[in-house]
Motif scaffolding. Structure first.
Motif, mmCIF file in Angstrom:
data_model
loop_
_atom_site.group_PDB
_atom_site.id
_atom_site.type_symbol
_atom_site.label_atom_id
_atom_site.label_comp_id
_atom_site.label_asym_id
_atom_site.label_seq_id
_atom_site.Cartn_x
_atom_site.Cartn_y
_atom_site.Cartn_z
ATOM 1 N N SER A 191 0.959 -1.185 -0.057
ATOM 2 C CA SER A 191 -0.037 -0.115 -0.088
ATOM 3 C C SER A 191 0.853 1.277 0.135
ATOM 4 O O SER A 191 1.937 1.208 0.353
ATOM 5 N N TYR A 218 -4.941 16.278 0.900
ATOM 6 C CA TYR A 218 -5.494 14.924 1.315
ATOM 7 C C TYR A 218 -4.849 13.993 1.321
ATOM 8 O O TYR A 218 -4.443 13.636 -0.074
ATOM 9 N N VAL A 238 -4.313 9.694 1.265
ATOM 10 C CA VAL A 238 -5.287 8.747 1.536
ATOM 11 C C VAL A 238 -4.587 7.442 1.267
ATOM 12 O O VAL A 238 -3.838 7.331 0.368
ATOM 13 N N PRO A 239 -4.624 6.559 2.272
ATOM 14 C CA PRO A 239 -4.058 5.162 1.829
ATOM 15 C C PRO A 239 -4.618 4.261 0.921
ATOM 16 O O PRO A 239 -5.771 4.228 0.847
ATOM 17 N N LEU A 240 -3.758 3.717 -0.166
ATOM 18 C CA LEU A 240 -4.496 2.892 -1.010
ATOM 19 C C LEU A 240 -3.554 1.591 -1.493
ATOM 20 O O LEU A 240 -2.294 1.808 -1.596
ATOM 21 N N SER A 241 -4.100 0.547 -1.886
ATOM 22 C CA SER A 241 -3.219 -0.371 -2.572
ATOM 23 C C SER A 241 -3.041 0.112 -4.007
ATOM 24 O O SER A 241 -3.594 0.905 -4.408
ATOM 25 N N HIS A 256 -6.860 1.413 -7.720
ATOM 26 C CA HIS A 256 -8.332 1.403 -8.425
ATOM 27 C C HIS A 256 -9.136 1.871 -7.157
ATOM 28 O O HIS A 256 -8.891 1.696 -5.901
ATOM 29 N N CYS A 257 -10.282 2.116 -7.406
ATOM 30 C CA CYS A 257 -11.286 2.564 -6.203
ATOM 31 C C CYS A 257 -12.580 3.233 -6.897
ATOM 32 O O CYS A 257 -12.964 3.023 -8.166
ATOM 33 N N ALA A 258 -13.643 3.606 -5.870
ATOM 34 C CA ALA A 258 -15.094 3.977 -6.434
ATOM 35 C C ALA A 258 -14.742 5.303 -7.393
ATOM 36 O O ALA A 258 -13.792 6.075 -7.231
ATOM 37 N N GLU A 291 -16.416 7.896 -7.298
ATOM 38 C CA GLU A 291 -16.819 9.100 -6.512
ATOM 39 C C GLU A 291 -16.207 9.151 -5.027
ATOM 40 O O GLU A 291 -15.298 8.307 -5.009
ATOM 41 N N GLY A 292 -16.057 10.374 -4.391
ATOM 42 C CA GLY A 292 -15.443 10.457 -3.157
ATOM 43 C C GLY A 292 -14.410 11.760 -3.170
ATOM 44 O O GLY A 292 -14.420 12.387 -4.446
ATOM 45 N N HIS A 293 -13.958 12.025 -2.019
ATOM 46 C CA HIS A 293 -13.047 13.001 -1.781
ATOM 47 C C HIS A 293 -12.042 12.850 -2.798
ATOM 48 O O HIS A 293 -11.472 13.928 -3.551
ATOM 49 N N LYS A 294 -11.216 11.768 -2.924
ATOM 50 C CA LYS A 294 -9.996 11.680 -3.717
ATOM 51 C C LYS A 294 -10.349 11.851 -5.176
ATOM 52 O O LYS A 294 -9.573 12.462 -5.893
HETATM 53 C C1 LIG Z 1 -3.992 -0.197 3.470
HETATM 54 C C2 LIG Z 1 -5.120 0.206 2.785
HETATM 55 C C3 LIG Z 1 -5.511 -0.046 1.230
HETATM 56 C C4 LIG Z 1 -6.422 0.493 0.915
HETATM 57 N N1 LIG Z 1 -6.641 0.495 -0.655
HETATM 58 C C5 LIG Z 1 -7.755 0.969 -0.996
HETATM 59 C C6 LIG Z 1 -8.096 0.811 -2.772
HETATM 60 O O1 LIG Z 1 -7.221 0.095 -3.288
HETATM 61 N N2 LIG Z 1 -9.072 1.478 -3.262
HETATM 62 C C7 LIG Z 1 -9.677 2.078 -2.581
HETATM 63 O O2 LIG Z 1 -10.793 2.804 -3.054
HETATM 64 N N3 LIG Z 1 -9.930 2.209 -1.049
HETATM 65 C C8 LIG Z 1 -8.651 1.619 -0.549
HETATM 66 N N4 LIG Z 1 -8.401 1.907 0.979
HETATM 67 C C9 LIG Z 1 -9.511 2.818 1.493
HETATM 68 C C10 LIG Z 1 -9.082 4.063 1.229
HETATM 69 O O3 LIG Z 1 -8.001 4.646 2.339
HETATM 70 C C11 LIG Z 1 -10.247 5.152 1.447
HETATM 71 O O4 LIG Z 1 -11.124 5.148 2.502
HETATM 72 C C12 LIG Z 1 -11.257 4.832 0.048
HETATM 73 O O5 LIG Z 1 -10.522 5.075 -1.164
HETATM 74 C C13 LIG Z 1 -12.395 6.034 0.091
HETATM 75 O O6 LIG Z 1 -11.574 7.389 -0.336
HETATM 76 P P1 LIG Z 1 -12.472 8.576 -0.682
HETATM 77 O O7 LIG Z 1 -11.609 9.941 -0.811
HETATM 78 O O8 LIG Z 1 -13.556 8.124 -1.720
HETATM 79 O O9 LIG Z 1 -13.276 8.687 0.570
HETATM 80 P P2 LIG Z 1 -14.585 9.479 1.100
HETATM 81 O O10 LIG Z 1 -15.544 8.753 1.880
HETATM 82 O O11 LIG Z 1 -15.195 10.558 -0.225
HETATM 83 O O12 LIG Z 1 -13.720 10.663 1.962
HETATM 84 C C14 LIG Z 1 -14.249 11.442 2.812
HETATM 85 C C15 LIG Z 1 -13.677 11.626 4.243
HETATM 86 O O13 LIG Z 1 -13.477 10.821 4.855
HETATM 87 C C16 LIG Z 1 -12.315 10.326 5.678
HETATM 88 N N5 LIG Z 1 -11.489 9.007 5.134
HETATM 89 C C17 LIG Z 1 -11.610 8.546 3.989
HETATM 90 N N6 LIG Z 1 -10.910 7.471 3.958
HETATM 91 C C18 LIG Z 1 -10.084 7.403 4.952
HETATM 92 C C19 LIG Z 1 -9.373 6.439 5.559
HETATM 93 N N7 LIG Z 1 -8.728 5.296 4.957
HETATM 94 N N8 LIG Z 1 -8.850 6.485 6.808
HETATM 95 C C20 LIG Z 1 -9.432 7.604 7.626
HETATM 96 N N9 LIG Z 1 -10.183 8.653 7.093
HETATM 97 C C21 LIG Z 1 -10.671 8.387 5.841
HETATM 98 C C22 LIG Z 1 -11.306 11.538 5.262
HETATM 99 O O14 LIG Z 1 -11.575 12.426 6.193
HETATM 100 C C23 LIG Z 1 -11.998 12.154 3.965
HETATM 101 O O15 LIG Z 1 -11.891 13.425 3.586
HETATM 102 C C24 LIG Z 1 -7.277 1.423 1.564
HETATM 103 C C25 LIG Z 1 -7.256 1.684 2.984
HETATM 104 C C26 LIG Z 1 -6.084 1.289 3.354
HETATM 105 C C27 LIG Z 1 -5.808 1.535 4.839
#
Ligand SMILES: Cc1cc2nc3c(=O)[nH]c(=O)nc-3n(C[C@H](O)[C@H](O)[C@H](O)COP(=O)(O)OP(=O)(O)OC[C@H]3O[C@@H](n4cnc5c(N)ncnc54)[C@H](O)[C@@H]3O)c2cc1C
Length: 162
Positions: free
Chosen positions: A26, A39, A41-44, A55-57, A59-62
């Motif tokens: 990650s 912002y 954000v941890p991701l694979s 890869h991800c959804a 929509e959303g913050h990122k």
């Molecule tokens: C090791 C690991 C691997 C991951 N791999 C993936 C992946 O491959 N693809 C994927 O889509 N997601 C993955 N995730 C989850 C990812 O971190 C996000 O939660 C997810 O992608 C949603 O992001 P967003 O910006 O659309 O979230 P939204 O729900 O739109 O974000 C809104 C708010 O929620 C909070 N938030 C969002 N994510 C997190 C979080 N992880 N921790 C704490 N607060 C958070 C922040 O305050 C953010 O501003 C992974 C998480 C971890 C820890």
């Protein structure tokens, strides 16, 4: 525009950077978030042939942030070995800067998801992967990070130990 690392001895070679990215499971993606706040954000991810995919959804913050400003940074920590008696960590990490490209072409999307699936489930069969991809594809967004600058760094103790 991109900065050189100040502590050159600790700079990893391009091959060592690639190894960190290939081994990592990650990373943390940093985007230009809402209201001027970064912002992170941890991701694979998968890194294959010099290309990095997430890869991800859809929509959303990122994704909102990427659509607004595709310039991103991504960090992978390879090692964080705490050495209490030295009040330090024997670390190794890679940071890259690049442009996020949201893939639109279905063949490109499928190839990237297949690479992700092979990385995270290496024992999986092609049929198993294919079924998962077909199921998830309509919900997914795949982002390619086009790397413009990459550095790796390790603790001086690791450099000395070589
Ligand atoms: C090791 C690991 C691997 C991951 N791999 C993936 C992946 O491959 N693809 C994927 O889509 N997601 C993955 N995730 C989850 C990812 O971190 C996000 O939660 C997810 O992608 C949603 O992001 P967003 O910006 O659309 O979230 P939204 O729900 O739109 O974000 C809104 C708010 O929620 C909070 N938030 C969002 N994510 C997190 C979080 N992880 N921790 C704490 N607060 C958070 C922040 O305050 C953010 O501003 C992974 C998480 C971890 C820890």
């Amino acid at each position: 525009m991109f900065r050189d690392m100040r502590r050159k001895r600790q700079l990893l070679s391009p091959e060592a950077c690639a190894a960190v990215l290939e081994q990592g499971t990650s990373g943390v993606l940093a985007v230009n978030g809402d209201g001027g706040f970064p912002y992170a954000v941890p991701l694979s991810y998968v890194y294959e042939g010099g290309r990095l995919w997430l890869h991800c959804a859809k929509e959303g913050h990122k994704m909102d942030a990427i659509r607004r400003d595709p310039k991103v940074s991504f960090c992978v920590v390879d090692q964080d070995q705490i050495v209490p008696e030295e009040y330090t960590t024997y670390f190794r990490s890679v940071i890259l800067f690049g442009t996020a490209r949201i893939l639109e072409d279905e063949d490109e999307v499928r190839a990237a998801i297949d690479a992700l699936a092979r990385k995270y489930h290496p024992a999986g069969t092609q049929e198993h992967r294919q079924a998962a991809i077909d199921r998830e594809l309509p919900l997914l967004c795949v982002v390619e990070l086009q790397i413009e600058h990459m550095t790796g760094k390790e603790a001086i103790e690791l450099v000395r130990g070589k």
